[in-house]
Scaffold this motif. Sequence first.
Motif, short mmCIF file in Angstrom:
data_model
loop_
_atom_site.label_atom_id
_atom_site.label_comp_id
_atom_site.label_asym_id
_atom_site.label_seq_id
_atom_site.Cartn_x
_atom_site.Cartn_y
_atom_site.Cartn_z
N THR A 209 0.86 -1.14 -0.08
CA THR A 209 -0.06 0.20 0.03
C THR A 209 0.90 1.24 0.05
O THR A 209 0.64 2.13 -0.68
N ILE B 71 -5.85 4.56 -5.61
CA ILE B 71 -6.04 3.70 -4.65
C ILE B 71 -7.73 3.19 -4.99
O ILE B 71 -8.20 2.36 -4.92
N GLN C 64 -5.80 3.29 3.80
CA GLN C 64 -5.77 2.98 2.45
C GLN C 64 -5.51 1.35 2.17
O GLN C 64 -5.82 0.95 1.28
#
Length: 225
Positions: A44, A54, A99
């Motif tokens: 990530t 994302i 995220q």
Amino acid sequence: MERATVIVAIDGPSGTGKSSTSKAVAAQLGLSYLDTGAQYRAITWWMVNNGIDIEDPSAIAAVAGKPEIVSGTDPTGPTITVDGTDVAGPIRTQEVTSQVSAVSAVPEVRARITELQRSIASDAENGIVVEGRDIGTTVLPDADLKIFLTASPEARAARRSGELKGADVQSTREALLKRDAADSSRKTSPLAKADDAVEVDTSELTLQQVIECVVTLVEEKRAGK
Ligand code: DC
């Protein structure tokens, strides 16, 4: 007869004491240790750093094979690098934490990281403790011992805000429940308890008690009980 190697899968949501327990059990029993959440955080981090959108699973999937993620498996000093850069600090930021569920839901990301996890587990000479969300169900379904740690939302939020050095318990609780809901509802290998996992509710236990409980379970398994 004691078995030479043992593979232990420890799954559960955030704030149940998975990392502290897994590291301590591995150190105490002379096993390797793998934090699979750190690997998802590392990929990530790379996506964020490289400006990948994302919100776009196909953009993530297209580059899922690019970063080289290396995990050091000594439980007394686990390490994680991406393309040779130490990312142990940056992967714990709020930006990455918020995220990571979206990135780890992408099947191509999971396939890549799962393969890495299996290869690390099969290379661990004395055995390994692997902690995550889908280790007992998907990554290592033949693990010798599967543990599923749980705790009440209150206990989990209190622990996490303690780790985050005094962060507000209420907002920590909301963020944590949101991440767990996303991790539990994704299509590809969601957070789930394997049918043959031993469930341990840690809400009322100290960390030391949880560690002792898991060490006992591993020793019984090794002794062939
Ligand atoms: O354990 P952690 O909070 O560092 O994990 C970060 C995220 O990584 C978690 O929200 C979901 C994802 N993860 C996963 O999808 N599968 C795993 N085996 C481990 C973590």
